[in-house]
Design an enzyme around this catalytic site. Structure first.
Site, PDB file in Angstrom:
ATOM      1  CG  HIS A 250     -54.540  39.493 -82.527  1.00 33.17           C
ATOM      2  ND1 HIS A 250     -55.512  38.553 -82.715  1.00 33.17           N
ATOM      3  CD2 HIS A 250     -53.619  38.914 -81.717  1.00 33.17           C
ATOM      4  CE1 HIS A 250     -55.201  37.458 -82.040  1.00 33.17           C
ATOM      5  NE2 HIS A 250     -54.061  37.653 -81.420  1.00 33.17           N
TER       6      HIS A 250
ATOM      7  CG  HIS B 275     -53.619  35.916 -77.812  1.00 33.08           C
ATOM      8  ND1 HIS B 275     -53.097  35.336 -78.942  1.00 33.08           N
ATOM      9  CD2 HIS B 275     -53.722  34.921 -76.903  1.00 33.08           C
ATOM     10  CE1 HIS B 275     -52.902  34.045 -78.723  1.00 33.08           C
ATOM     11  NE2 HIS B 275     -53.284  33.761 -77.488  1.00 33.08           N
TER      12      HIS B 275
ATOM     13  CG  ASN C 137     -46.700  39.431 -84.818  1.00 32.06           C
ATOM     14  OD1 ASN C 137     -45.531  39.507 -85.175  1.00 32.06           O
ATOM     15  ND2 ASN C 137     -47.672  39.097 -85.647  1.00 32.06           N
ATOM     16  CB  THR C 138     -48.378  44.615 -84.123  1.00 31.86           C
ATOM     17  OG1 THR C 138     -49.377  43.662 -84.504  1.00 31.86           O
ATOM     18  CG2 THR C 138     -48.489  45.838 -85.001  1.00 31.86           C
TER      19      THR C 138
ATOM     20  CG  ASP D 218     -49.845  33.034 -82.053  1.00 31.82           C
ATOM     21  OD1 ASP D 218     -50.586  32.803 -81.076  1.00 31.82           O
ATOM     22  OD2 ASP D 218     -49.666  34.175 -82.522  1.00 31.82           O
ATOM     23  CG  HIS D 219     -54.195  32.691 -82.931  1.00 36.52           C
ATOM     24  ND1 HIS D 219     -55.344  32.775 -82.179  1.00 36.52           N
ATOM     25  CD2 HIS D 219     -53.441  33.762 -82.581  1.00 36.52           C
ATOM     26  CE1 HIS D 219     -55.302  33.848 -81.409  1.00 36.52           C
ATOM     27  NE2 HIS D 219     -54.145  34.458 -81.623  1.00 36.52           N
TER      28      HIS D 219
ATOM     29  N   GLY E 163     -50.577  41.945 -77.345  1.00 35.79           N
ATOM     30  CA  GLY E 163     -49.746  42.684 -76.382  1.00 35.79           C
ATOM     31  C   GLY E 163     -49.242  44.032 -76.869  1.00 35.79           C
TER      32      GLY E 163
ATOM     33  CB  SER F  61     -49.095  32.868 -87.296  1.00 38.66           C
ATOM     34  OG  SER F  61     -48.353  33.307 -88.432  1.00 38.66           O
TER      35      SER F  61
HETATM   36  P1  13P Z   1     -50.029  41.920 -81.448  1.00 44.15           P
HETATM   37  O1  13P Z   1     -49.683  41.768 -82.888  1.00 44.15           O
HETATM   38  O2  13P Z   1     -51.153  42.854 -81.219  1.00 44.15           O
HETATM   39  O3  13P Z   1     -48.841  42.223 -80.608  1.00 44.15           O
HETATM   40  O4  13P Z   1     -50.599  40.501 -80.960  1.00 44.15           O
HETATM   41  C1  13P Z   1     -49.806  39.357 -81.047  1.00 44.15           C
HETATM   42  C2  13P Z   1     -50.572  38.149 -80.688  1.00 44.15           C
HETATM   43  O5  13P Z   1     -51.460  38.161 -79.879  1.00 44.15           O
HETATM   44  C3  13P Z   1     -50.172  36.889 -81.331  1.00 44.15           C
HETATM   45  O6  13P Z   1     -50.978  35.828 -80.945  1.00 44.15           O
END
Ligand code: 13P
Length: 293
Positions: free
Chosen positions: A181, A211, A235-236, A88-89, A213, A53
């Site tokens: 997200h 997105h 990501n999370t 990303d984004h 996930g 990001s």
């Molecule tokens: P999460 O943090 O929910 O896994 O999403 C990641 C994401 O979509 C990054 O663009």
């Protein structure tokens, strides 16, 4: 300066779309993440997309540093599987800076602009990306779902807008199908497969991106892939795995073990880095991308 080892996503996501599996897009935060992501991909012979990001770019001291770090680590670790470095984004300016610095792929997220402006700006980014042989992910605007102040459904994309966006020359399309997200709220209604089916039917087999996930039940992930999702962003979940393993190390007072030099950051960060690698391999197993390099 050595030649970049990064590839764009075109071949990997097209193959995934045809073969009905999805490529893992794993967001990175720092050197430990880069090492864990590359290790997970190489050890399972899987293609991988490293997502960053703009906030994480800033944290890691700029686009150039991220590009150089990933390339240098790939060289050091003898990485031979396909690796894309993807913004990303991205904002419009961020996407330009990423391409200029050597990112092999960018997401231009113009979903908050009026649709015409999103289309115009996306086209400009596509033209620039061509010069760098980089790929582009676009996102269309969305309809939020909110109940009593709690977002229970996530956003649903407008199918007509997806159709237009898919014809511009992008390599992949992100479109809301109820995904969110971060951690999903208790009252989340799940992915909206009707919307996903409609998008897939209207967008001529373009690889679709999911997105958010983290925390989507496995059966829903599998169904989404069967309907055209070819890249899944996580990501999370890696952050939670890292934090939990690091917490255990501290709670076990390993850092206080001076005889073993448990305070050495290389030791302190190791359980977290291993937890990231394990999480990524679990994700790639679920997405079906193992051995697809
Ligand atoms: P999460 O943090 O929910 O896994 O999403 C990641 C994401 O979509 C990054 O663009």
């Amino acid at each position: 300066m050595s030649v970049s080892r990064l590839v764009n996503v075109k071949q990997m996501v097209d193959k995934a779309r045809m073969g009905k599996y999805a490529i893992a897009h794993i967001n990175t935060n720092n050197l430990e993440w880069v090492k864990s992501i590359l290790d997970a991909a190489q050890s399972t012979n899987s293609p991988i997309i490293i997502g960053v990001s703009e906030g994480a770019v800033k944290y890691q001291c700029g686009f150039k540093n991220v590009v150089d770090m990933v390339n240098n680590v790939m060289e050091f670790m003898n990485i031979t599987v396909p690796v894309a470095l993807h913004l990303d984004h991205g904002s419009y300016d961020g996407a330009i800076k990423a391409l200029e610095a050597g990112f092999s792929s960018v997401m231009f997220d113009g979903s908050h602009y009026p649709f015409d402006e999103n289309v115009k700006k996306t086209k400009e980014i596509i033209e620039l990306a061509k010069k760098y042989n980089a790929s582009v992910e676009a996102e269309v605007g969305s309809i939020g779902g909110e109940e009593d102040g709690v977002i229970g459904e996530g956003e649903l994309a407008n199918v007509e807008e997806c159709k237009v966006m898919s014809t511009l020359g992008i390599e992949m399309l992100a479109a809301g199908i109820g995904n969110i997200h971060g951690i999903y709220p208790q009252n989340w209604k799940g992915l909206n497969f009707k919307v996903l089916e409609n998008i897939a039917c209207s967008t001529n087999s373009i690889p679709l991106v999911l997105h958010g996930g983290t925390g989507i039940p496995e059966d829903q992930i599998k169904k989404a892939i069967s309907l055209g999702i070819s890249k899944i962003n996580v990501n999370t979940e890696c952050q939670l795995a890292f934090a939990s393993a690091t917490r255990k190390y501290i709670e076990d007072k390993e850092d206080l073990n001076t005889a073993k030099k448990g305070f050495d950051p290389r030791k302190l960060l190791k359980p977290g880095a291993e937890a990231i690698k394990k999480t990524i391999i679990e994700k790639m197993t679920l997405f079906g991308s193992l051995g697809k390099a």
